[in-house]
Design an enzyme around this catalytic site. Sequence first.
Site, short mmCIF file in Angstrom:
data_model
loop_
_atom_site.label_atom_id
_atom_site.label_comp_id
_atom_site.label_asym_id
_atom_site.label_seq_id
_atom_site.Cartn_x
_atom_site.Cartn_y
_atom_site.Cartn_z
CD GLU A 29 -4.29 -5.76 2.25
OE1 GLU A 29 -5.04 -5.16 3.06
OE2 GLU A 29 -3.06 -5.58 2.22
CD GLU A 69 -3.11 -1.05 2.14
OE1 GLU A 69 -4.10 -1.75 1.95
OE2 GLU A 69 -2.98 -0.28 3.12
#
Length: 415
Positions: free
Chosen positions: A327, A210
Amino acid sequence: MSKFSRIVFFFFFSILVILQASEAARLVPSPRVSGFVTTKDTQFLLNGSPFLFNGFNSYWMMHVAADPTERYKISNVFRDASAAGLTVCRTWAFSDGSNQALDLQISPGVYDERVFQALDFVISEARKYGIRLILSLVNNYNDYGGRPQYVQWAKSAGEKISSDDDFYTNPVLKEYYKNHVKKVLTRFNTITKVTYKDDPTIMAWELMNEPRSQADTSGKTVQGWVQEMATYTKSIDNTHLLEIGMEGFYGDSMPEKKQNNPGYQVGTDFISNNLIQEIDFATIHAYPDIWLSGQNDYAQLGFVEKWISSHWEDSRTILKKPLVFSEFGKSSKDPGYTLSARDEYMKAVYDSIDNFARSGGTIGGGLVWQIVAEGMESFYDGYEIVLSQNPSTAGQISGQSQKMRTLSHTLSNEH
């Protein structure tokens, strides 16, 4: 003992040894990982046939395996995941200076061999159970050190650092990161005797979990870093797939796409970042319970379905690369959470993935966040799933695995 008795004894002894050896061989799962996962246009391929998958996140594996008495937890998760038809696992290949006892990288370029051997074990167990790994190389956040720890190291070395975002531009920090990439990719596994960059058990490398930048929300700073690090990674290992680790936020390259964001940007650009030639596939994450906090389940699910849809369309038509929903989950800490609400949410996500995979491919699969073993309460984050204790959720997961496997076979027959 007479000569005849000795012959009889050795004959039966030999038979016993052979039987014991064959029993031992039977008890060890035979490796079911063969061939590297590749891409062609918007499809993942394995040994020339379409490769669709259902997968999961278990970021904690190396960390837990650093204690040999805890390694059974890794084996148990891989065993249960394999039984549920899961074939891809995403996990961390980093732990930087945040916990001296369990760090992989203690300081820049200094590694704990014991922790590296824990990662060796994780890879060897994945291989045993026919599960492929996506290995992430650094964190954006300060969990397990990450970008903030790299910055701290540079400050301690006398570098003038203005913010954590210097990670993307400072030459010393970039060198620290490249050294880590090289160290991991060229690691010789002490258990499998295969160098990581030559091991088909590894499906892909991930540049960062991320990536975000507060200093430049346009996505251009991250763009420069991704281009440099992707080129460097491919110079060491041009066999494995490579992805960035992005959540899917749109940036300034196509302003009209920004309406799909949850109301803000994070310094990445889904389109331009993933158009980089060395990046093999795109990823998205989604946490509507955090991103759209306060909105009801219906609104949050609506956002996710649109999130998948827009990124699927962009991956298919603009990027022309595969997409992984790497995710997603639903937290038990959400107001009004119930197990059935989580199962319904997962079913809706799985149905979206399945429908888009049937409509011209592009999306290769989804990775639920997160599967843990029994007795791992300290790792609970609200999203945890213990397959052996959550039969309804395990049923959802197994059902999706079966759908993706069936679709793989259908596409292979058409191929």
